[in-house]
Write a protein that holds these residues in place. Structure first.
Motif, PDB file in Angstrom:
ATOM      1  N   SER A  35      47.093  -1.357  35.480  1.00 40.57           N
ATOM      2  CA  SER A  35      46.862   0.011  34.733  1.00 40.57           C
ATOM      3  C   SER A  35      45.907   0.780  35.447  1.00 40.57           C
ATOM      4  O   SER A  35      44.855   0.260  36.085  1.00 40.57           O
ATOM      5  N   PRO A  36      46.071   2.162  35.782  1.00 38.56           N
ATOM      6  CA  PRO A  36      45.250   3.076  36.457  1.00 38.56           C
ATOM      7  C   PRO A  36      43.972   3.059  35.739  1.00 38.56           C
ATOM      8  O   PRO A  36      42.927   3.656  36.356  1.00 38.56           O
ATOM      9  N   VAL A  37      44.038   3.073  34.447  1.00 39.64           N
ATOM     10  CA  VAL A  37      42.737   3.222  33.577  1.00 39.64           C
ATOM     11  C   VAL A  37      41.871   2.097  33.996  1.00 39.64           C
ATOM     12  O   VAL A  37      40.792   2.289  34.227  1.00 39.64           O
ATOM     13  N   TRP A  38      42.524   0.693  34.174  1.00 44.41           N
ATOM     14  CA  TRP A  38      41.757  -0.399  34.506  1.00 44.41           C
ATOM     15  C   TRP A  38      41.104   0.040  35.840  1.00 44.41           C
ATOM     16  O   TRP A  38      39.983  -0.494  35.939  1.00 44.41           O
ATOM     17  N   THR A  39      42.066   0.185  36.811  1.00 42.87           N
ATOM     18  CA  THR A  39      41.490   0.136  38.361  1.00 42.87           C
ATOM     19  C   THR A  39      40.404   1.292  38.239  1.00 42.87           C
ATOM     20  O   THR A  39      39.523   1.128  39.292  1.00 42.87           O
ATOM     21  N   ALA A  40      40.514   2.579  37.622  1.00 39.06           N
ATOM     22  CA  ALA A  40      39.289   3.571  37.884  1.00 39.06           C
ATOM     23  C   ALA A  40      38.155   2.771  37.115  1.00 39.06           C
ATOM     24  O   ALA A  40      36.904   3.152  37.413  1.00 39.06           O
ATOM     25  N   ALA A  41      38.318   2.415  35.937  1.00 39.59           N
ATOM     26  CA  ALA A  41      37.137   2.067  34.955  1.00 39.59           C
ATOM     27  C   ALA A  41      36.308   0.734  35.899  1.00 39.59           C
ATOM     28  O   ALA A  41      35.128   0.806  35.709  1.00 39.59           O
ATOM     29  N   VAL A  42      36.909  -0.082  36.337  1.00 36.70           N
ATOM     30  CA  VAL A  42      36.446  -1.251  36.845  1.00 36.70           C
ATOM     31  C   VAL A  42      35.783  -0.718  38.465  1.00 36.70           C
ATOM     32  O   VAL A  42      34.694  -1.170  38.610  1.00 36.70           O
ATOM     33  N   ALA A  43      36.298   0.297  38.974  1.00 42.72           N
ATOM     34  CA  ALA A  43      35.695   0.937  40.402  1.00 42.72           C
ATOM     35  C   ALA A  43      34.358   1.532  39.932  1.00 42.72           C
ATOM     36  O   ALA A  43      33.388   1.206  40.573  1.00 42.72           O
ATOM     37  N   VAL A  44      34.283   2.302  38.511  1.00 43.64           N
ATOM     38  CA  VAL A  44      33.001   2.722  38.360  1.00 43.64           C
ATOM     39  C   VAL A  44      31.995   1.599  38.087  1.00 43.64           C
ATOM     40  O   VAL A  44      30.943   1.734  38.589  1.00 43.64           O
ATOM     41  N   ALA A  45      32.457   0.728  37.300  1.00 48.64           N
ATOM     42  CA  ALA A  45      31.682  -0.434  36.926  1.00 48.64           C
ATOM     43  C   ALA A  45      31.222  -1.392  38.139  1.00 48.64           C
ATOM     44  O   ALA A  45      30.089  -1.661  38.358  1.00 48.64           O
ATOM     45  N   LEU A  46      32.006  -1.600  39.123  1.00 48.63           N
ATOM     46  CA  LEU A  46      31.773  -1.894  40.154  1.00 48.63           C
ATOM     47  C   LEU A  46      30.843  -1.378  41.172  1.00 48.63           C
ATOM     48  O   LEU A  46      29.542  -2.125  41.588  1.00 48.63           O
ATOM     49  N   ALA A  47      30.979  -0.006  41.269  1.00 50.28           N
ATOM     50  CA  ALA A  47      29.572   0.570  41.908  1.00 50.28           C
ATOM     51  C   ALA A  47      28.222   0.353  41.206  1.00 50.28           C
ATOM     52  O   ALA A  47      27.209   0.089  41.882  1.00 50.28           O
ATOM     53  N   HIS A  48      28.428   0.647  39.808  1.00 50.05           N
ATOM     54  CA  HIS A  48      27.111   0.152  39.340  1.00 50.05           C
ATOM     55  C   HIS A  48      26.541  -1.263  39.316  1.00 50.05           C
ATOM     56  O   HIS A  48      25.177  -1.548  39.594  1.00 50.05           O
ATOM     57  N   LEU A  49      27.486  -2.052  39.179  1.00 49.06           N
ATOM     58  CA  LEU A  49      27.307  -3.621  39.456  1.00 49.06           C
ATOM     59  C   LEU A  49      26.334  -3.783  40.833  1.00 49.06           C
ATOM     60  O   LEU A  49      25.393  -4.579  40.964  1.00 49.06           O
ATOM     61  N   LEU A  50      26.944  -3.213  41.844  1.00 53.79           N
ATOM     62  CA  LEU A  50      26.501  -3.267  43.135  1.00 53.79           C
ATOM     63  C   LEU A  50      25.031  -2.874  43.251  1.00 53.79           C
ATOM     64  O   LEU A  50      24.143  -3.264  44.033  1.00 53.79           O
ATOM     65  N   ALA A  51      24.766  -1.812  42.669  1.00 55.70           N
ATOM     66  CA  ALA A  51      23.592  -1.007  42.695  1.00 55.70           C
ATOM     67  C   ALA A  51      22.454  -1.758  41.868  1.00 55.70           C
ATOM     68  O   ALA A  51      21.349  -1.723  42.501  1.00 55.70           O
ATOM     69  N   VAL A  52      22.704  -2.395  40.878  1.00 56.12           N
ATOM     70  CA  VAL A  52      21.750  -3.216  40.212  1.00 56.12           C
ATOM     71  C   VAL A  52      21.844  -4.684  40.745  1.00 56.12           C
ATOM     72  O   VAL A  52      20.734  -5.260  40.504  1.00 56.12           O
TER      73      VAL A  52
END
Length: 290
Positions: A122-139
């Motif tokens: 799902s493109p909703v999943w690929t976009a949502a996880v991409a956002v969360a992944l960026a925040h996860l790397l940052a923290v």
């Protein structure tokens, strides 16, 4: 644009393009727009549609003033961006919008399945996880992160294995939010409210927001493979009719969304995270994004 001007606009890493449009634009579905017409001389696009490169391309049907920008081009989300300089909200009669409570979130937003026909993520999943992944790397601080088995691991572990240094995990991320009785002391993967944009409050050291529809599915959906039963089953047992959809490829976060999100986090100025940003920018079609 120099680095200081970009930072003033909330961008902390180089980007190929940066909007000079006004802040406060509102994005709506194209089908929800009425009383507008296209401006022919502003209908350029990269491939087969409109990408808004020439500025607002929708005008008021009555007065002719440019009021919005329609985006409808290959690989881009279809959206109409209302120009705050030309439109304003108007109150209408009727009941006030009801905001779903955190307790009712699971019932009213039961979760979006990650796989669509005929096996696409799902493109909703690929976009949502991409956002969360960026925040996860940052923290993460550049330290290895352990993730729980199941949908969280399927969405995040491959990217973590590639983007973070090898070695035993020093940090841990756990799902936390309404309906889960779990204590998280390190990194909590929490829902972002679909109406208010509020992030679930947590006492963890760090919180990583995830779109509510995706979070709910990860938290409460059972994706284990099921086996046929030799006799009848109780009504409350999870059934496999129709059988669940299975993806034809490993999960791939959306690299465009990932880079756009990471560029807007101040942490990207840290050398190790900037190196990750540059690596993905230069080799965006390699793992874990391909």
């Amino acid at each position: 644009m120099d680095a200081d001007e970009a930072q003033a606009r909330g961008v902390y890493a180089p980007m190929p393009t940066l909007s000079y449009g006004p802040s406060g634009r509102v994005g709506v579905a194209p089908g929800d727009v009425r009383g507008t017409v296209l401006i022919p001389e502003r209908c350029d696009g990269y491939c087969l549609g409109l990408d808004g490169r020439d500025g607002p391309n929708l005008a008021c049907e009555g007065c002719g003033q440019a009021v919005a920008t329609r985006v409808d081009d290959c690989t881009l989300w279809q959206v109409v961006w209302l120009d705050p300089r030309a439109v304003r909200p108007v109150s209408v009669e009727g009941p006030a919008r009801r905001v779903v409570s955190w307790e009712a979130l699971r019932k009213e937003h039961p979760g979006m399945p990650p796989v669509e026909q005929p096996g696409w993520w799902s493109p909703v999943w690929t976009a949502a996880v991409a956002v969360a992944l960026a925040h996860l790397l940052a923290v993460s601080g550049g330290e290895r992160v352990a993730v729980p088995y199941g949908p969280v691991a399927e969405a995040f572990r491959r990217a973590i294995d590639i983007l973070l240094p090898p070695g035993p995990p020093a940090r841990e991320v756990v799902l936390a939010g309404p309906g889960l009785s779990v204590t998280v002391t390190d990194i909590a993967l929490v829902p972002r409210h679909p109406q208010t944009d509020e992030v679930w409050p947590t006492g963890a050291r760090a919180a990583v927001p995830l779109a509510a529809d995706v979070w709910t599915y990860m938290a409460f959906h059972d994706d284990r493979r099921l086996f046929p039963a030799a006799s009848g089953m109780p009504e409350d047992v999870c059934r496999d009719d129709p059988p669940p959809l299975w993806p034809w490829s490993p999960f791939r976060p959306d690299w465009k969304v990932f880079l756009s999100t990471l560029a807007r986090l101040p942490e990207v100025r840290q050398p190790w995270l900037r190196a990750v940003y540059d690596q993905v920018s230069e080799r965006r079609y390699q793992h874990p994004f391909s």
